[in-house]
Motif scaffolding. Structure first.
Motif, PDB file in Angstrom:
ATOM      1  N   ILE A 191     105.435  81.196 -27.519  1.00 52.56           N
ATOM      2  CA  ILE A 191     106.772  80.606 -27.371  1.00 52.56           C
ATOM      3  C   ILE A 191     107.683  81.549 -26.580  1.00 52.56           C
ATOM      4  N   ILE A 192     107.633  82.841 -26.931  1.00 51.95           N
ATOM      5  CA  ILE A 192     108.476  83.830 -26.240  1.00 51.95           C
ATOM      6  C   ILE A 192     108.112  83.908 -24.761  1.00 51.95           C
ATOM      7  N   VAL A 193     106.819  84.029 -24.490  1.00 49.77           N
ATOM      8  CA  VAL A 193     106.358  84.129 -23.098  1.00 49.77           C
ATOM      9  C   VAL A 193     106.693  82.849 -22.334  1.00 49.77           C
ATOM     10  N   GLY A 194     106.444  81.684 -22.950  1.00 46.97           N
ATOM     11  CA  GLY A 194     106.707  80.410 -22.281  1.00 46.97           C
ATOM     12  C   GLY A 194     108.173  80.204 -21.970  1.00 46.97           C
ATOM     13  N   ALA A 195     109.042  80.537 -22.926  1.00 50.17           N
ATOM     14  CA  ALA A 195     110.483  80.341 -22.726  1.00 50.17           C
ATOM     15  C   ALA A 195     111.022  81.236 -21.619  1.00 50.17           C
ATOM     16  N   THR A 196     110.634  82.511 -21.650  1.00 47.58           N
ATOM     17  CA  THR A 196     111.135  83.445 -20.628  1.00 47.58           C
ATOM     18  C   THR A 196     110.532  83.144 -19.256  1.00 47.58           C
ATOM     19  N   PHE A 197     109.274  82.663 -19.248  1.00 45.46           N
ATOM     20  CA  PHE A 197     108.650  82.273 -17.971  1.00 45.46           C
ATOM     21  C   PHE A 197     109.421  81.123 -17.327  1.00 45.46           C
ATOM     22  N   PHE A 240     115.189  88.430 -19.032  1.00 47.88           N
ATOM     23  CA  PHE A 240     115.082  89.428 -20.095  1.00 47.88           C
ATOM     24  C   PHE A 240     116.256  89.295 -21.072  1.00 47.88           C
ATOM     25  N   LEU A 241     117.464  89.133 -20.538  1.00 52.80           N
ATOM     26  CA  LEU A 241     118.643  88.938 -21.388  1.00 52.80           C
ATOM     27  C   LEU A 241     118.525  87.639 -22.189  1.00 52.80           C
ATOM     28  N   PHE A 242     118.037  86.595 -21.539  1.00 55.56           N
ATOM     29  CA  PHE A 242     117.836  85.309 -22.205  1.00 55.56           C
ATOM     30  C   PHE A 242     116.852  85.460 -23.368  1.00 55.56           C
ATOM     31  N   GLY A 243     115.743  86.165 -23.114  1.00 58.52           N
ATOM     32  CA  GLY A 243     114.747  86.387 -24.153  1.00 58.52           C
ATOM     33  C   GLY A 243     115.300  87.212 -25.298  1.00 58.52           C
ATOM     34  N   TYR A 244     116.105  88.210 -24.961  1.00 57.44           N
ATOM     35  CA  TYR A 244     116.702  89.053 -26.008  1.00 57.44           C
ATOM     36  C   TYR A 244     117.632  88.234 -26.898  1.00 57.44           C
ATOM     37  N   MET A 245     118.453  87.382 -26.282  1.00 63.93           N
ATOM     38  CA  MET A 245     119.392  86.576 -27.064  1.00 63.93           C
ATOM     39  C   MET A 245     118.673  85.628 -28.019  1.00 63.93           C
ATOM     40  N   LEU A 246     117.523  85.121 -27.618  1.00 60.13           N
ATOM     41  CA  LEU A 246     116.776  84.183 -28.447  1.00 60.13           C
ATOM     42  C   LEU A 246     115.891  84.876 -29.483  1.00 60.13           C
ATOM     43  N   PHE A 247     115.257  85.978 -29.076  1.00 65.55           N
ATOM     44  CA  PHE A 247     114.203  86.543 -29.913  1.00 65.55           C
ATOM     45  C   PHE A 247     114.419  88.004 -30.327  1.00 65.55           C
TER      46      PHE A 247
END
Length: 373
Positions: A26-32, A81-88
């Motif tokens: 999920i993390i990889v897919g969302a940030t991709f 990266f910022l988007f991923g940090y905010m979510l996860f």
């Protein structure tokens, strides 16, 4: 090969691990997806502010593309990266220092991509980012033990760590000379460290979260950057090198030298390429960081490999480095050592048969003249 190793190591694990792997997906897919989409807008912004790479034919220009191409691709990676940090991600002092340091690195890169600045000025930005990691984040290389001896760096831990961060920050940027090259090498690094974290059961650790976010973000960039590239990372590629340095320091949990050595072997290609470039230029009496066209990818292109094939060959070599680290850590140290020896032999052969350190074409001409005499 890396996927095969990961699958065989984890296929018998518990349902908990399977759930963690699902979360990782999920993390990889969302940030991709975020990275791949944001690149479309980054391209337009880069053209609007003239942050573009214009082909030049001057000797010493290390880029080989033939059309004007937008830069700032690594800005898209940073935003993902910022988007991923905010979510996860989770807030902490270490994470805050990484965010602040990353912003300084990206800001320095953007300024240089719009209007090139002197190397010394960029270095100030890189040192500032490293200072935040060391003094605010408290991330340090304190001591190392090897061969029965332990070295405590004491106060020298601060300059050693600063030097390491600045060096890694620039190494990735120095090898960024072909479509998909730097992004692919970094993606392999993030994937490998994530696999090691999973194997060691460090679910939810800062290292694992950072690697998964960066892996997805980098893959989204590669979607646009692999040959033929429609966007370059630009000088902001230093952000990927900066994150590699931070993750390596975080991954280094104990004083054993191997704990520090394993992450570095995964980026063996850019490290060796930079080392060879410095030696090559010093032998010529040139500044060690002067641009030239004798890097590893230039040597492979000189062997008549295509652009795409050259990048894939370097990927394969880098995967060999990563596989050695994974075998050494997770399977059998002897197998890992054998792969390291094979890599060492390949490196020696390459040095002896190419111009990556000394100009073989000049040596060949001299030998031919001697034979004629």
């Amino acid at each position: 090969m890396l996927l095969f190793i990961w699958y065989n190591l984890f296929k018998e694990r518990s349902d908990k691990l399977k759930w963690q792997l699902f979360n990782a997906g999920i993390i990889v897919g969302a940030t991709f997806l975020f990275s791949a989409i944001i690149m479309i807008f980054i391209k337009k912004i880069a053209f609007h502010i003239n942050a573009v790479d214009v082909p030049r034919s001057e000797e010493g220009n290390r880029h080989i593309h033939k059309k004007t191409t937008p830069k700032l691709g690594a800005v898209g990676i940073f935003l993902a990266f910022l988007f991923g940090y905010m979510l996860f991600g989770e807030q902490s002092v270490k994470m805050n220092s990484i965010l602040i340091g990353s912003f300084i690195i990206i800001l320095t890169g953007i300024i240089d991509d719009i209007n090139p600045i002197k190397a010394g000025q960029k270095l100030i930005g890189h040192i500032a980012a490293a200072l935040v990691i060391v003094f605010y984040g408290g991330i340090l290389l304190n001591n190392i033990s090897a061969f029965g001896y332990q070295i405590d760096f004491g106060l020298m831990a601060y300059p050693f760590t600063l030097l390491f961060i600045v060096a890694c920050t620039n190494i990735i940027n120095l090898i960024d000379g072909m479509d998909g090259l730097s992004g692919g090498i970094c993606a392999i690094f993030f994937f490998t460290i994530a696999a090691l974290s999973f194997y060691q059961g460090r679910y939810g650790s800062l290292v694992l979260i950072l690697c998964l976010i960066m892996f997805g973000s980098t893959l989204g960039f590669l979607w646009h950057n692999f040959y033929p590239a429609t966007i370059f990372a630009g000088d902001c590629a230093t952000f990927m090198g900066f994150m590699i340095s931070v993750i390596t320091l975080l991954e280094f949990k104990g004083p054993a030298l191997i704990g520090f050595f394993v992450p570095l072997t995964i980026i063996g290609i850019p490290i060796l390429d930079t080392l060879f470039a410095i030696i090559r230029r010093l032998l010529k009496g040139e500044p060690p960081f002067k641009a030239d066209r004798q890097h590893l990818h230039h040597q492979l292109l000189g062997m008549n490999f295509s652009h795409r094939t050259t990048v894939l060959i370097i990927y394969a070599i880098n995967i060999l480095f990563a596989s050695a680290s994974m075998f050494y850590t997770m399977v059998d140290q002897k197998i890992g050592q054998i792969i390291y020896i094979i890599i060492f032999i390949l490196v020696i052969w390459f040095v002896l048969h190419t111009s990556i350190i000394t100009d073989k074409t000049k040596e060949l001409k001299i030998n031919n003249k001697r034979k004629d005499m």
